[in-house]
Design a protein around this motif. Structure first.
Motif, mmCIF file in Angstrom:
data_model
loop_
_atom_site.group_PDB
_atom_site.id
_atom_site.type_symbol
_atom_site.label_atom_id
_atom_site.label_comp_id
_atom_site.label_asym_id
_atom_site.label_seq_id
_atom_site.Cartn_x
_atom_site.Cartn_y
_atom_site.Cartn_z
ATOM 1 N N HIS A 199 0.767 -1.114 -0.103
ATOM 2 C CA HIS A 199 -0.090 0.000 -0.005
ATOM 3 C C HIS A 199 0.940 1.287 -0.026
ATOM 4 O O HIS A 199 0.547 2.091 -0.752
ATOM 5 C CB HIS A 199 -1.021 -0.075 1.130
ATOM 6 N N SER A 200 1.868 1.230 0.856
ATOM 7 C CA SER A 200 2.699 2.621 0.952
ATOM 8 C C SER A 200 3.682 2.579 -0.268
ATOM 9 O O SER A 200 3.758 3.721 -0.730
ATOM 10 C CB SER A 200 3.338 2.577 2.060
ATOM 11 N N GLU A 201 3.834 1.823 -1.064
ATOM 12 C CA GLU A 201 4.780 1.710 -2.223
ATOM 13 C C GLU A 201 3.775 2.062 -3.340
ATOM 14 O O GLU A 201 4.277 3.025 -4.322
ATOM 15 C CB GLU A 201 5.117 0.247 -2.909
ATOM 16 N N LEU A 202 2.295 1.782 -3.502
ATOM 17 C CA LEU A 202 1.653 1.867 -4.607
ATOM 18 C C LEU A 202 0.710 3.235 -4.434
ATOM 19 O O LEU A 202 0.511 3.941 -5.484
ATOM 20 C CB LEU A 202 0.682 0.809 -4.943
ATOM 21 N N GLY A 203 0.284 3.499 -3.197
ATOM 22 C CA GLY A 203 -0.526 4.808 -2.768
ATOM 23 C C GLY A 203 -2.099 4.574 -3.441
ATOM 24 O O GLY A 203 -2.714 5.306 -3.536
ATOM 25 N N THR A 204 -2.293 3.236 -3.636
ATOM 26 C CA THR A 204 -3.573 2.697 -4.095
ATOM 27 C C THR A 204 -4.600 2.870 -2.967
ATOM 28 O O THR A 204 -4.038 2.479 -1.777
ATOM 29 C CB THR A 204 -3.650 1.327 -4.611
ATOM 30 N N THR A 205 -5.895 3.190 -2.878
ATOM 31 C CA THR A 205 -6.735 3.369 -2.123
ATOM 32 C C THR A 205 -7.115 1.706 -1.832
ATOM 33 O O THR A 205 -7.515 0.975 -2.680
ATOM 34 C CB THR A 205 -8.288 4.106 -2.423
ATOM 35 N N PHE A 206 -6.957 1.275 -0.613
ATOM 36 C CA PHE A 206 -7.345 0.017 -0.014
ATOM 37 C C PHE A 206 -8.681 0.281 0.950
ATOM 38 O O PHE A 206 -8.613 0.824 1.836
ATOM 39 C CB PHE A 206 -6.139 -0.591 0.982
ATOM 40 N N LEU A 207 -9.639 -0.697 0.623
ATOM 41 C CA LEU A 207 -10.674 -1.120 1.333
ATOM 42 C C LEU A 207 -10.630 -2.416 1.907
ATOM 43 O O LEU A 207 -11.013 -3.269 1.287
ATOM 44 C CB LEU A 207 -11.982 -0.432 0.848
ATOM 45 N N LEU A 208 -10.661 -2.659 3.320
ATOM 46 C CA LEU A 208 -10.499 -3.983 3.957
ATOM 47 C C LEU A 208 -11.949 -4.255 4.660
ATOM 48 O O LEU A 208 -12.053 -3.592 5.677
ATOM 49 C CB LEU A 208 -9.278 -4.152 4.852
ATOM 50 N N VAL A 209 -12.245 -5.172 4.386
ATOM 51 C CA VAL A 209 -13.428 -5.797 5.156
ATOM 52 C C VAL A 209 -12.928 -6.941 6.369
ATOM 53 O O VAL A 209 -12.353 -7.877 5.958
ATOM 54 C CB VAL A 209 -14.570 -6.432 4.550
ATOM 55 N N THR A 210 -13.223 -6.695 7.573
ATOM 56 C CA THR A 210 -12.685 -7.609 8.499
ATOM 57 C C THR A 210 -13.297 -7.562 9.698
ATOM 58 O O THR A 210 -14.202 -6.599 10.022
ATOM 59 C CB THR A 210 -11.160 -7.501 8.889
ATOM 60 N N HIS A 211 -13.781 -8.787 10.472
ATOM 61 C CA HIS A 211 -14.312 -8.842 11.823
ATOM 62 C C HIS A 211 -13.209 -8.997 12.787
ATOM 63 O O HIS A 211 -13.684 -8.953 13.864
ATOM 64 C CB HIS A 211 -15.157 -9.866 11.762
#
Ligand code: ATP
Length: 383
Positions: A199-211
């Motif tokens: 994530h820090s290399e690409l700068g793409t937006t990440f949306l993670l679903v987790t419980h």
């Protein structure tokens, strides 16, 4: 690594590249309101988590964003453009699933290269495919494994192939649906670190679903906590832990002691409370009644010699967490969760102490099944 160096909620990529928003997004299944008028704002380049108990609506929300489920109401915007009615393959997203969903009969190389082909486009020329697959495998740390079959990889390696395949077309947003839940604990930890680095290399937006709250708190810049289809609180992990906005958030995030108290005096931001004759101050969250539930985090509560604390108790359990022990202790005022640097045996007599002003007081709501939330605290060996 709670509170460590992480990507914040703010943009790290070029503006206008992957800002995701939903407006009054809703989905019902018969009488069940799975997602209830959700307004979500992910800045471009953020690492955002959707967290919440089973059935709170996080998967439905993610699937609507991905285009796999049609909303009943509301809109989805990417960089200001309304994509609510676009088919999944036309959205500038890609998704990583819980089970890696690799093709068992394709090599690692071909699995990743498959991400370049869509229903609307042919594969690029062979040299370009080779270069882009090579770049992606280097990014996820799998150089040299191009010729392996998925069945010859570990779970963590397979998930990294899935991430490489999802990223190869440079989506503006990467959607991650519980991508680490099938991995064992140590591998999960490694994959988390890898995702942070990617994530820090690409700068793409990440949306993670987790419980898994440890996962959400340790990896994301911002966490949206969901409850029964709505957003309960959207905040940085530190804020969610230290200043939960509601009793639901306080109970869901981290561990704590929850004390049923009466309010005896008020000042602008602190209420004086009474716990079976013990007086102390707690942060006021806008209380209106004469009773409240106070959350004390374990690190606010200390072990003393018997008679030297606010209340005496007996140790029920003592669990080793590396740099500290976490205890539960039974007292006349209820069961406390507290920390110490020494080992204690069940049955030991101790005193239990906390500061003059400690904890956060919430409007009382019906009590949960237990006074203590049985959730591993952030900062334990897993965090
Ligand atoms: P989990 O962590 O268990 O996956 P979740 O937070 O992702 O849960 P959802 O799967 O989004 O929750 O479900 C939200 C609510 O909608 C639940 O009450 C669920 O039973 C209901 N629901 C989800 N999909 C359907 C469906 N296809 N038909 C009927 N009800 C559904």
């Amino acid at each position: 690594m709670f509170g460590g160096d992480r990507p914040g909620g703010s943009a790290t990529s070029a503006p206008g590249q992957g800002a995701l928003a939903t407006r009054t997004l809703s989905k019902r299944y018969g009488s069940i309101v799975a997602v209830d008028a959700v307004d979500l704002d992910l800045p471009a380049g953020s690492f955002f988590s959707l967290l919440g108990p089973s059935g709170c609506g996080k998967t439905t929300l993610l699937r609507m964003i991905a285009g796999l489920e049609q909303p009943d109401e509301g809109t989805i915007l990417v960089d200001g453009m309304d994509i609510t009615r676009l088919s999944p393959e036309r959205r500038p997203f890609n998704m990583v699933f819980q089970r890696y969903a690799l093709f068992p009969h394709l090599s690692v190389f071909d699995n990743v290269a498959f991400g370049l082909t869509t229903a609307r486009s042919e594969r690029p020329p062979r040299d370009e495919v080779r270069r882009r697959v090579g770049d992606m495998l280097a990014l996820v740390g799998l150089e040299g494994l191009e010729r392996r079959w998925p069945g010859q990889l570990s779970g963590g390696q397979q998930q990294r192939v899935a991430v490489a395949r999802a990223l190869i077309r440079h989506p503006r947003v990467l959607l991650l649906d519980e991508p680490m839940s099938a991995l064992d604990r140590n591998v999960r930890h490694q994959v988390r670190e890898e995702l942070l680095r990617i994530h820090s290399e690409l700068g793409t937006t990440f949306l993670l679903v987790t419980h898994d709250q440890d996962e959400a708190l340790s990896i994301s810049g911002m966490v949206a906590l969901m409850n029964q289809g709505h957003l309960e609180q959207v905040a940085k992990p530190e804020t969610l832990y230290r200043r939960p906005a509601t009793l639901f958030a306080a109970r869901f995030i981290g561990a704590g002691t929850f004390l049923d108290v009466s309010i005896v005096a008020r000042s602008p931001s602190v209420v004086a409370v009474d716990l079976a004759g013990i007086r102390f101050g707690a942060e006021d969250t806008g209380l209106t009644g004469d009773r409240a539930t106070v959350l004390l985090r374990p690190e606010e509560v200390k072990v003393t010699d018997p008679g030297a604390g606010r209340v005496d108790g007996r140790v029920l359990t003592c669990t080793f967490f590396g740099s500290y022990y976490e205890l539960t202790a039974s007292t006349a005022c209820g069961t406390f969760r507290l920390r110490d640097t020494h080992l204690h045996a069940p049955g030991d007599a101790i005193g239990v102490a906390w500061p003059e002003t400690a904890g956060i007081a919430y409007e009382s709501t019906p009590a949960p099944p237990a006074i203590i939330e049985d959730i591993a605290p952030p900062g334990g060996p897993e965090a």
